[in-house]
Design a protein around this motif. Structure first.
Motif, PDB file in Angstrom:
ATOM      1  N   GLU A  91       6.229  -8.340  -0.211  1.00 58.14           N
ATOM      2  CA  GLU A  91       7.109  -7.487   0.585  1.00 58.14           C
ATOM      3  C   GLU A  91       7.192  -6.081   0.028  1.00 58.14           C
ATOM      4  O   GLU A  91       7.581  -5.153   0.729  1.00 58.14           O
ATOM      5  CB  GLU A  91       8.508  -8.112   0.632  1.00 58.14           C
ATOM      6  CG  GLU A  91       8.554  -9.452   1.357  1.00 58.14           C
ATOM      7  CD  GLU A  91       9.956 -10.044   1.373  1.00 58.14           C
ATOM      8  OE1 GLU A  91      10.830  -9.468   0.680  1.00 58.14           O
ATOM      9  OE2 GLU A  91      10.170 -11.064   2.058  1.00 58.14           O
ATOM     10  N   GLY A  94       2.437  -5.150  -0.385  1.00 60.53           N
ATOM     11  CA  GLY A  94       1.486  -5.588   0.628  1.00 60.53           C
ATOM     12  C   GLY A  94       0.332  -6.412   0.091  1.00 60.53           C
ATOM     13  O   GLY A  94      -0.622  -6.673   0.811  1.00 60.53           O
ATOM     14  N   PRO A 103      -3.598  -4.068  -2.161  1.00 62.54           N
ATOM     15  CA  PRO A 103      -3.167  -3.092  -1.159  1.00 62.54           C
ATOM     16  C   PRO A 103      -3.813  -1.741  -1.375  1.00 62.54           C
ATOM     17  O   PRO A 103      -4.280  -1.420  -2.473  1.00 62.54           O
ATOM     18  CB  PRO A 103      -1.651  -3.031  -1.386  1.00 62.54           C
ATOM     19  CG  PRO A 103      -1.481  -3.380  -2.827  1.00 62.54           C
ATOM     20  CD  PRO A 103      -2.548  -4.400  -3.119  1.00 62.54           C
ATOM     21  N   LYS A 221       9.056  -0.676   4.673  1.00 63.14           N
ATOM     22  CA  LYS A 221       8.490  -1.974   4.301  1.00 63.14           C
ATOM     23  C   LYS A 221       7.223  -1.837   3.461  1.00 63.14           C
ATOM     24  O   LYS A 221       6.607  -2.839   3.102  1.00 63.14           O
ATOM     25  CB  LYS A 221       8.152  -2.776   5.560  1.00 63.14           C
ATOM     26  CG  LYS A 221       9.349  -3.074   6.447  1.00 63.14           C
ATOM     27  CD  LYS A 221      10.325  -3.990   5.757  1.00 63.14           C
ATOM     28  CE  LYS A 221      11.466  -4.364   6.686  1.00 63.14           C
ATOM     29  NZ  LYS A 221      12.446  -5.259   6.042  1.00 63.14           N
ATOM     30  N   THR A 223       4.325  -0.869   4.333  1.00 61.39           N
ATOM     31  CA  THR A 223       3.214  -1.442   5.086  1.00 61.39           C
ATOM     32  C   THR A 223       2.266  -0.325   5.495  1.00 61.39           C
ATOM     33  O   THR A 223       2.649   0.574   6.241  1.00 61.39           O
ATOM     34  CB  THR A 223       3.724  -2.165   6.343  1.00 61.39           C
ATOM     35  OG1 THR A 223       4.701  -3.130   5.955  1.00 61.39           O
ATOM     36  CG2 THR A 223       2.582  -2.851   7.069  1.00 61.39           C
ATOM     37  N   PRO A 225      -1.349  -0.572   6.921  1.00 64.41           N
ATOM     38  CA  PRO A 225      -2.523  -1.355   7.324  1.00 64.41           C
ATOM     39  C   PRO A 225      -3.788  -0.518   7.370  1.00 64.41           C
ATOM     40  O   PRO A 225      -3.759   0.676   7.677  1.00 64.41           O
ATOM     41  CB  PRO A 225      -2.141  -1.864   8.719  1.00 64.41           C
ATOM     42  CG  PRO A 225      -1.152  -0.861   9.219  1.00 64.41           C
ATOM     43  CD  PRO A 225      -0.384  -0.399   8.015  1.00 64.41           C
ATOM     44  N   ARG A 237       4.421  -4.837  12.514  1.00 64.73           N
ATOM     45  CA  ARG A 237       4.042  -4.148  11.277  1.00 64.73           C
ATOM     46  C   ARG A 237       2.907  -4.888  10.576  1.00 64.73           C
ATOM     47  O   ARG A 237       1.919  -4.294  10.183  1.00 64.73           O
ATOM     48  CB  ARG A 237       5.253  -4.030  10.344  1.00 64.73           C
ATOM     49  CG  ARG A 237       6.331  -3.067  10.839  1.00 64.73           C
ATOM     50  CD  ARG A 237       7.440  -2.957   9.804  1.00 64.73           C
ATOM     51  NE  ARG A 237       8.466  -2.033  10.216  1.00 64.73           N
ATOM     52  CZ  ARG A 237       9.544  -2.367  10.906  1.00 64.73           C
ATOM     53  NH1 ARG A 237       9.704  -3.634  11.273  1.00 64.73           N
ATOM     54  NH2 ARG A 237      10.451  -1.478  11.254  1.00 64.73           N
ATOM     55  N   ARG A 238       3.068  -6.180  10.385  1.00 68.32           N
ATOM     56  CA  ARG A 238       2.004  -7.017   9.837  1.00 68.32           C
ATOM     57  C   ARG A 238       1.585  -7.968  10.950  1.00 68.32           C
ATOM     58  O   ARG A 238       2.060  -9.096  11.032  1.00 68.32           O
ATOM     59  CB  ARG A 238       2.482  -7.782   8.599  1.00 68.32           C
ATOM     60  CG  ARG A 238       2.887  -6.872   7.457  1.00 68.32           C
ATOM     61  CD  ARG A 238       3.249  -7.695   6.215  1.00 68.32           C
ATOM     62  NE  ARG A 238       3.672  -6.850   5.109  1.00 68.32           N
ATOM     63  CZ  ARG A 238       2.841  -6.267   4.265  1.00 68.32           C
ATOM     64  NH1 ARG A 238       1.546  -6.443   4.399  1.00 68.32           N
ATOM     65  NH2 ARG A 238       3.293  -5.507   3.289  1.00 68.32           N
TER      66      ARG A 238
END
Length: 310
Positions: A91, A94, A103, A221, A223, A225, A237-238
């Motif tokens: 969390e 990532g 990540p 978060k 995040t 990608p 988000r994911r």
């Protein structure tokens, strides 16, 4: 047990006194003394456990039972953050617990994005180059051909979005890429409230890792990608994870809100989302459909594209 002879001698023998030799009358012997429930002088080899009162629990039986161990959290090997047991991604950073993929560097970030929203969400920056800024309108029947979208036909922001460098600063090599299309036919099936962007040439995103995340950028978060679909509000988000063994690609839905759909280039649009969790292998002509209008095509890069995005 000792005996007492008629002359008052204490004898270990019970028939004749071993002091004076007088015969010993067994019936004339005094009754043995009793102390605490035990015969005094009796030879006994009872253990300490035998001396315990009946019904008294032993020390081991009276000890409190050990509490059951509490489940341990899943520690991220990258940032050491504790995550819930069974988490697919860290969390905090990532990190992918399933594939072990590290990540991306948060400092690099996806090209053309500025984190300016008050809630920490990212919005496209001036150089993001949304698909549909140039070129003719593409439809689901013609725009998905994999051999026609080269480096020269990609939007201006595609190269920035495909960024990625190795530890020494050199560009990472790649053999595969993802085309991200705006598909108006898919949009018609989703009944989305947001207006569909104008379709056009795809955004080209080189796939530089064996495991890549599809989703939307979220600063809160953490995040970020590799396949950034932040312009589509229907994407989580994911949302999904793409993995490869070098020759084949697999997609895994990560529990997205609107599902991940897989369908061939020729034929009707898919109506059933893939299951959450298991990996689904992609055929050469398969397309991914996510969000309100997004279609993703995974294919091998041409030599010109490898050189252009190096």
């Amino acid at each position: 047990m000792s005996a007492v002879c008629p002359n008052g001698h204490t004898s270990e023998a019970e028939d004749y006194c071993d002091t004076c030799g007088s015969p010993i009358d067994a019936s004339a012997q005094p009754a043995p003394a009793v102390a605490g429930g035990e015969v005094v002088g009796a030879s006994s080899s009872r253990s300490s456990l035998d001396l315990e009162a009946p019904g008294m629990p032993s020390a081991a039986a009276g000890a409190p039972a050990e509490a059951a161990p509490t489940p341990t959290a899943l520690e991220c090997p990258n940032c050491k953050t504790e995550n819930p047991d069974g988490a697919l991604f860290c969390e905090a950073c990532g990190y992918d617990f399933t594939t072990g993929a590290m990540p991306r560097d948060p400092a690099a970030g996806p090209g053309g994005l500025e984190d300016t929203e008050p809630d920490g969400e990212a919005v496209p920056g001036p150089s993001s180059g949304t698909s549909g800024t140039s070129g003719t309108s593409g439809t689901s029947g013609t725009s998905g051909t994999s051999g026609t979208s080269g480096a020269g036909g990609a939007p201006a922001g595609a190269a920035a979005a495909a960024g990625g460098t190795g530890p020494d600063g050199a560009a990472e090599s790649f053999e595969w890429l993802a085309e991200v299309w705006v598909d108006p036919d898919w949009y018609q099936t989703q009944e989305a409230e947001d207006p569909c962007p104008s379709p056009g040439l795809p955004t080209i995103m080189p796939l530089r890792h064996r495991s890549v995340l599809l989703g939307r950028v979220s600063t809160s978060k953490n995040t970020r990608p590799e396949i950034d679909l932040s312009s589509d509000p229907g994407v989580s988000r994911r949302h999904a994870q793409l993995t490869t063994d070098g020759t084949r690609w697999f997609v895994e839905d990560l529990g997205s809100s609107n599902g991940t759909f897989v369908g061939p280039a020729a034929g009707p649009l898919p109506v059933t989302a893939i299951a959450v969790g298991p990996k689904t292998e992609l055929s050469d002509d398969d397309r991914l459909y996510v969000g309100a209008w997004t279609r993703v095509v995974v294919r091998r890069a041409t030599p010109d594209e490898v050189e252009a995005y190096a």
